[in-house]
Design a protein around this motif. Structure first.
Motif, mmCIF file in Angstrom:
data_model
loop_
_atom_site.group_PDB
_atom_site.id
_atom_site.type_symbol
_atom_site.label_atom_id
_atom_site.label_comp_id
_atom_site.label_asym_id
_atom_site.label_seq_id
_atom_site.Cartn_x
_atom_site.Cartn_y
_atom_site.Cartn_z
ATOM 1 N N TRP A 191 2.319 1.748 -3.541
ATOM 2 C CA TRP A 191 1.352 2.299 -4.503
ATOM 3 C C TRP A 191 1.055 3.770 -4.213
ATOM 4 O O TRP A 191 0.879 4.564 -5.143
ATOM 5 C CB TRP A 191 0.052 1.489 -4.468
ATOM 6 N N LEU A 192 1.018 4.142 -2.934
ATOM 7 C CA LEU A 192 0.743 5.536 -2.583
ATOM 8 C C LEU A 192 1.856 6.448 -3.090
ATOM 9 O O LEU A 192 1.588 7.495 -3.696
ATOM 10 C CB LEU A 192 0.600 5.661 -1.061
ATOM 11 N N VAL A 240 1.383 9.325 -6.068
ATOM 12 C CA VAL A 240 1.723 10.737 -5.855
ATOM 13 C C VAL A 240 2.780 11.186 -6.858
ATOM 14 O O VAL A 240 2.679 12.278 -7.452
ATOM 15 C CB VAL A 240 2.206 10.958 -4.413
ATOM 16 N N GLY A 289 0.813 -1.213 0.000
ATOM 17 C CA GLY A 289 0.000 0.000 0.000
ATOM 18 C C GLY A 289 0.843 1.258 0.000
ATOM 19 O O GLY A 289 0.543 2.227 -0.725
ATOM 20 N N PHE A 290 1.907 1.259 0.793
ATOM 21 C CA PHE A 290 2.802 2.418 0.837
ATOM 22 C C PHE A 290 3.484 2.616 -0.514
ATOM 23 O O PHE A 290 3.644 3.753 -0.984
ATOM 24 C CB PHE A 290 3.846 2.221 1.934
#
Length: 279
Positions: free
Chosen positions: A134-135, A139, A131-132
């Motif tokens: 992909w975040l 961005v 998840g981190f």
């Protein structure tokens, strides 16, 4: 020097990207289905592979536009749509390199430190890492797309490589980020491969009992091949101004090679299995 013009069709690359799309789409779609339906996502290894398959599918859905442009020499949509399509491609390079490195590190911990790494190798931590990742990539892609969309286009056709002339875009410090990151991740994969090979050959008492050592080593060898053949050349080309289509095409091949990782990582990949080896 033969320069690529903005309206010149390139049927060879249209065929090549078409073949990659025709092979990569079913391979990754079927692999994702098998991973979700037949293998427990309680394994961090499976979690990383699911995200890798998603990354490859994002690349595949951007290929039809490339096929069209190289076949016709025309881009029918806006420059922003071109930037978004380009972003899908380079996001795949970044995300795939990260998830492949996660897989290598996970295999390293499972083989070399099976007991001490139990509290780290959990599906929860794997999902947090994914998840981190992909975040950060989301961005980054949005910020780059917004920045470039405000600049005047260098040509009227999408995916046209720039040559070293006055109209070529200037290299910024941000362009060096991709080759640096890919090089660091490649180094991590090399270290993981060396440590696992040394452990399997030395038969250490505290190492995991690996049933199929050949499959384990094939995973690491395949990871290194993908990095050195697909990721590193195209990343370096970002700072050489020559945006070579051959390297871009070679980089796209990674979506066809990644499914081999899933096959070598799980015994009886096609069969439902509750307990995955080394999970």
């Amino acid at each position: 020097m033969n320069n690529t013009t903005e309206d010149e069709p390139q049927p060879v690359y249209a065929v090549l990207f078409g073949c990659i799309m025709a092979l990569g789409l079913p391979l990754n779609a079927v692999s994702l289905w098998i991973l979700l339906r037949r293998h427990s996502l309680k394994s961090p290894n499976a979690v990383f592979m699911v995200n890798l398959a998603i990354s490859d599918l994002l690349l595949v859905i951007s290929l039809p536009m490339r096929v069209y442009v190289y076949a016709t020499g025309n881009w029918p949509f806006s420059s922003t749509a071109c930037l978004v399509t380009e972003a899908l491609f380079y996001t795949n390079i970044r995300s795939s390199s990260i998830f492949i490195t996660f897989i290598s590190v996970d295999r390293l911990l499972a083989v070399v430190y099976p007991l001490r790494s139990r509290h780290l190798r959990t599906s929860t931590n794997a999902w947090k890492g994914a998840g981190f990742t992909w975040l950060i990539l989301l961005v980054t892609s949005i910020s780059v797309t917004v920045t470039l969309s405000g600049q005047p286009p260098h040509n009227h056709t999408c995916f046209v490589p720039h040559d070293t002339n006055d109209t070529a875009p200037k290299i910024s410090s941000a362009d060096f980020l991709d080759p640096v990151v890919v090089s660091i991740l490649l180094a991590v994969n090399v270290v993981c491969t060396a440590m696992v090979l040394w452990t399997l050959r030395s038969h250490l008492s505290d190492s995991a009992k690996v049933k199929n050592k050949m499959n384990v080593m094939l995973i690491f060898v395949l990871n290194l091949l993908i990095f050195t053949i697909c990721f590193l050349p195209v990343s370096i080309s970002l700072v050489t101004v020559h945006n070579r289509l051959s390297l871009i095409c070679l980089a796209a091949v990674n979506c066809c090679l990644d499914p081999l990782l899933y096959y070598f990582s799980f015994d009886a990949f096609w069969k439902k299995k509750e307990d995955v080896e080394l999970s």
